[in-house]
Design an enzyme around this catalytic site. Structure first.
Site, PDB file in Angstrom:
ATOM      1  N   GLU B 143      42.706   6.465  84.043  1.00 36.94           N
ATOM      2  CA  GLU B 143      44.431   6.046  83.829  1.00 36.94           C
ATOM      3  C   GLU B 143      44.886   7.496  84.211  1.00 36.94           C
ATOM      4  OE1 GLU B 143      44.742   2.726  81.521  1.00 36.94           O
ATOM      5  OE2 GLU B 143      44.509   1.211  83.092  1.00 36.94           O
ATOM      6  N   GLU B 300      40.809  -2.682  86.804  1.00 42.38           N
ATOM      7  CA  GLU B 300      41.196  -4.006  86.032  1.00 42.38           C
ATOM      8  C   GLU B 300      41.383  -4.828  86.522  1.00 42.38           C
ATOM      9  OE1 GLU B 300      42.071  -1.331  82.698  1.00 42.38           O
ATOM     10  OE2 GLU B 300      40.433   0.214  82.807  1.00 42.38           O
TER      11      GLU B 300
END
Lengths: 572, 572, 572
Positions: B143, B300
């Site tokens: 991320e 995710e």
């Protein structure tokens, strides 16, 4: 003749646009433009290099076009090189965070390097253009109001306090430093009111605002004195109104050759009332400082839109002239805008302008042209007011403290309401600073004037005894000019004992005997030598009248609705 | 075959739990787990000590269990020793506050020490496992999206600007630095947009986001290149969506072997629409970057709950499969979760997991098992869309500036509304970045696209002339890619002159001739070569249609209700 | 005899006011005043100069007037010279901002310079007045509760953690540092939980509060031990209640000779309930720490007003005595105020006082005199409670973490509701800390007790088996004292399996079979060995009863309305 025009930043445009500017200005009968406010990085692109050629050219063009110039010292926005060379001259917040270049007004006004750089550019500018035929006015700096809490400020703050109090014991007394063990053994222990553990001392805070005002005034005076050695043109700076600005404008009004304000209302709905208030306030400052007829200049406003709740909201067709008239009717000697031509980029690229992005074919420019024609036929208006409301910026600052009897007292709002209520029946209303002469008014209102010195109280008494009428409200006279509580200070004047200062909760209402309601506050009054004019339903006095000499003093213990307030003022 | 699994952090558990994990994974038909994302402090417990034994053991176990591994470089979360040794590599906020260890992602991506430490652990990891039979995918970092304003960043920002603009004069022109005297004499005077006195320059802000995106991309590329020298497995990183992330994902999509996103909806009520949008966006990025069929991976999401308004809200029985299908129907090649087994402690101990705290006997795990069985029968879906909406992350960033025409424009919301309206009638909708091919769509929508380059305008014109239909809304084309205002830029394309860009106040409504209402904005339109399709009650045009070549361009000057917007799109 | 009086700060007034103070105190039957709390800058005006003459004089005057003295060590407010000399002893926030003088409580309790200065002034004071006949009580410091994150704290925090965990591996295990790669190789890598990138580790946060409590306790003990070497008078400090205070008061109750609290309700409407709760809590702390009959002292409250929503709101006629009785009925051995005479200036010049600004002729002072007469006839009340509610400050801190299952759980509110519901039917209610004896109560409530150690669980089981009734609610027993999730921890005690901890969204309501509604939370319960007493309309169990030994344990899975909660408690 009236001044008409706006801020003109030719440096943002290629020179081939300039010719078009002059044509459009002449079409709009523009006769004054403010030049150079944000031009420092163009005039002095590097520390040792000056470039005034472009300014020579545009001033000459303007003169040829018979357009006058308010020439600005550019010190409100130092260039990037200044920051890079002098990081220690950048302002520091309460929390110690040092700001840096990237916006405007990023400097500490007390930093010696900033003072020196300001002096140099002002020196250069004023010597070069002192005799320029286009020059009508010197516009020093821009919207003074920058806060700083750095070490330079600490040194100067101590000097200010030494001058104000003489001995540290006087300061300890004035600030009540025995509360919370804040007693100073020496001025050197005092710092600006920086980030601390919990509540600060309100007297410390108030004196810091007073200090900042004086510090900025020092910077202004430096520029003014330099200019005056060379030029006969009047010198001023543009005042910006707002609770966050640590400038005592009433005091500054004595230091400028013409009181000038910038004004931006907060919403379309309230714009006219806000404009009227600002105009009457500017005139009040000017009058109290001895400027003939209280004349003043509207240096900036926005054409055709209001920045409201994050929206640049159009005020619609016809509103441009209406707005200007609102100021001019109240004594402005000119209506100026920020800015002439909308900027293509930068932080204010969406700020309204006389020539907006849509260009000369736009409705806005057409209205600007029409207004120019109208103004060319007008003369400055001479205003004679028969009512006044007192507005004290120190009281405004004092009401900002975080731990008062109520944090819901919005002092500017209360003064504004009073102004609106007065305006319904009065010929004209002056918004006056403390210390202004009260002679000649039929009614003087004094809403929520937290700070009241003995001098102010005496002035009100003298005015009433001579036949005047005073309307004082709750929240007045709680403290003296050092912010020490003064129980009973208004007793003699009002003929009333305030047994308890008693704020109400938000939403709490008190029913009044006349069917109205009171909110925000309800003092517990014990009339000593006053009649009760209005009471609450439960009998508590809400409005009292005390005959004094040839006049009378009313005391109002609560906040009325706008309608009831207007009716009350009409009656008395 | 579809990927199914999630983040697996075996280092949080004693090894005797691992055997249970493998059993439960196999029962759920898990075939891919992401390992090592937050394992740096285990893999390199001290600067000079590496410990890969446990990772060897778990990878072997996973392989024995026929579970594939997405092996992560652990650089998103440096260990405590890194912070202790290199305080100068910690990120610094706008205000100069340097952050420290205690969470995750605490580093400056430009700090040489961080780059060196990242390289070392990536080198070690990639050389050790390049040939491991369980390895299916390299998952670089995690991320990307950390902001920093430190001095390392300042140096690299200047290099970025030099490369972008060549000469400082070009930058001055692009940034309009003459506004507020921000003209730079040299690139060395430029800093990151740190805390300053007042509004910053929006072009400065936008270029800083562009720079951060490139800086992080540099870090990603360093890892990818190291890995590629040794391993044939594809390399990617997981994109995280959100206005606060300074990553230009459309550009990054060209740099990964498989576009992968993490996705967390903001409420139960809107979750399905948000999932559909995210999926269509990931596919749009993948398609525009040339990935076959626009395939992408959901790296995710959260099983069985949504973090809404500070509550981990259960989505109830059956919702786990529904959520996964929403993504898979839109072209995802797998559905992965964060995380496999709920953490007993730490900041996200209440994050949903495939094996929740309640264990293998829980409803959640039972649904995970059932979904695994379903997915084992599915193949990746191939999506062919007949409509598209443009979504530009630079425009999203630009709308975040504090002083625009309106701060109430929520760009992602406007694009999301358009996506929902399109989805009602279209077979499928692509959410496309600027620069993607528009060929083949029946309708391309372009809501509030503030920034429009000449290239984008030309692409829309070519598309329309070739027979396509464009729906453009208010707020489009106000500025070019340097954020300079471009009056009239959409005039040729839309056949309409925008006399005034005119935002509305919150709560303000405009009545439309068809009985509907407009909110948020209402441009003042002057049709030049366009017909008015819909007007306001007062006659002002609200929707126009301009025939161009074989196609048409609609311009919508206000925000319609969801229903009216859907009906409009269905009609055109 | 009851203590009656307040904080008395004679140093804020000229000595000629002192005589008047004594007269007014005697008229009000004041028999105890707290002197010296904020007098450090008067007692030690410069580092090397002490001035106790004025304190000698006022103590003698008070003694002559037969008014006792609670003599305070003034260390809560160091003088300006201390700051000037020791900038490194000022507290530092999470973000690294170092605070400075200008308020009160501005010091780092771990700074060696502050410890030394505290010791010196305490030494001087205690040796001078140990035998003074007016001395009744030592009042150490004031309202301990200052946060700091500086390097002194870092050093002491590490020492605290070493003592608590022994080996860093134990700490890694307790804090689950493998989450997000936070594993420490050495205690030296640990810092206070300073500003970081994203969510912090909740165990790190909780241990920091535990550490601060111990650090402040160390400072308190230093003063207490010094005093005890010379004086026989009891020693205490005044506890201040509030979620922001990192003090474990239950633990501190063992360290004071008399539990003393300050108490300021948050609104007029809730004041009585808040006062009752605070009193029952102070008594609970005192009782659990072995103070006879749970006696305690109300050291500060405000006479006649409540600070509500930014307004100093008068509580009206008669309320002063009502407030005092609320505390005294619940076992207080005295009612004291902050402060005796209203301060003319400083941060709290508008704080209510026994002698307000309006003076001795005011209603407030008249009520103070009447109350004094009433109290002179009273004795301390002995309270025997038949019900108890557990209140754990560590649980309160734990609920403050930003990323739990729900951020809408207001633990003090839930305990307060339980207390109010209990108070309706119980003779009296003890608010007890963890670890207190539960013997003798008919009902013990345990609302939302997030942290539950094995010891607490065993104590509840023992209590129930011996015939007691326990009411436990949702949110209890989710974690152990290291904040590690403990699935099933309450299963044995409640006879219920919690299949899913399930918070509700704000505004979400669950209809119950009895017509009521549940909000905030609704665990998914599977009764194992418990009967369902109340279910939701859809059949889900909401309240269960588990017979255990001679008693019973109820589990309540949602938040009931106040009425339903009161009815439920009355029934069981």
């Amino acid at each position: 003749m009236l001044w008409y025009g706006g801020d003109y930043n030719p440096e943002q445009w290629p020179e081939d646009v300039w010719a078009d500017d002059i044509v459009l200005m002449r079409r709009a009968r523009v006769n004054l433009v403010t030049v150079g406010v944000f031009a420092w990085s163009r005039l002095q692109p590097e520390p040792d290099r000056f470039d005034f050629g472009w300014l020579d050219r545009i001033l000459d063009r303007l003169h040829t076009g018979r357009i006058g110039v308010a020439l600005a010292t550019p010190t409100a926005s130092p260039p990037p090189w200044f920051t890079a060379q002098h990081p220690g001259a950048m302002p520091v917040g309460r929390d110690g965070v040092r700001l840096t270049h990237g916006s405007r007004d990023t400097y500490c006004v007390n930093a010696p390097e900033f003072r020196a750089a300001s002096r140099a550019i002002t020196d250069y500018l004023s010597s070069r253009y002192a005799e320029h035929p286009a020059l009508k006015l010197w516009h020093v700096h821009n919207e003074y109001g920058t806060w700083c809490f750095c070490d330079h400020c600490a040194v100067e703050f101590r000097a200010f306090l030494r001058a104000r109090y003489g001995f540290v014991e006087q300061l300890n007394e004035a600030w009540c430093t025995d509360f919370w063990s804040q007693r100073y053994a020496d001025f050197d222990e005092i710092t600006p009111p920086r980030a601390t553990q919990y509540l600060t001392n309100p007297a410390h805070e108030l004196d810091y605002r007073r200090f900042l005002s004086e510090a900025m005034l020092g910077h202004y005076r430096q520029a003014r004195e330099l200019i005056r050695t060379r030029s006969q043109a009047p010198v001023t700076t543009n005042f910006v109104l707002g609770g966050w600005v640590p400038v005592d404008h009433a005091r500054w009004a004595h230091e400028v050759d013409l009181v000038a304000i910038d004004h931006y209302p907060s919403s379309v709905a309230t714009a006219t009332a806000e404009r009227a208030f600002a105009a009457d306030l500017a005139r009040g400052w000017a009058r109290a400082a001895g400027h003939p007829h209280g004349r003043w200049l509207l240096m900036e406003h926005a054409p055709g839109a209001v920045h409201e709740n994050g929206v640049v909201r159009s005020t619609g067709p016809g509103a441009i002239a209406d707005a200007a008239r609102t100021y001019l009717d109240r004594g402005a000697v000119g209506a100026m805008y920020f800015q002439w031509r909308a900027s293509r980029g930068g932080a204010e690229q969406w700020h309204p302008a006389m020539v907006p992005h849509a260009g000369a074919g736009s409705r806005v420019y057409a209205e600007i042209v029409a207004l120019g024609a109208e103004l060319a036929e007008r003369q400055p208006n001479r205003v004679i007011a028969d009512a006044a409301v007192l507005y004290d910026e120190e009281t405004m600052w004092a009401w900002q403290a975080p731990h008062l009897l109520s944090r819901h007292v919005d002092y500017p709002d209360l003064v504004g309401r009073t102004h609106r209520a007065l305006a319904v029946t009065a010929d004209a209303v002056d918004v006056l600073p403390v210390g202004a002469s009260l002679a000649g008014y039929r009614l003087v209102c004094c809403p929520a004037m937290y700070i009241m010195s003995a001098v102010t109280l005496a002035a009100l008494r003298d005015y009433a005894e001579a036949g005047g009428t005073v309307l004082m409200t709750f929240g007045s006279g709680l403290v003296d000019e050092t912010l020490r509580v003064t129980p009973g200070s208004v007793e003699e004047l009002t003929g009333v004992r305030i047994a308890e200062w008693s704020p109400l909760l938000p939403g709490e209402e008190v029913a009044l005997a006349d069917g109205g309601t009171g909110t925000l506050w309800l003092d517990e009054l014990e009339p000593l030598d006053a009649e009760t004019v209005l009471a609450a339903v439960d009998g508590r006095p809400v409005l009292t009248r005390h005959a004094i000499g040839a006049g009378a003093v009313y005391y109002l213990a609560t906040r009325l609705t706008d309608e009831a307030y207007t009716a009350l003022i009409a009656k008395i």
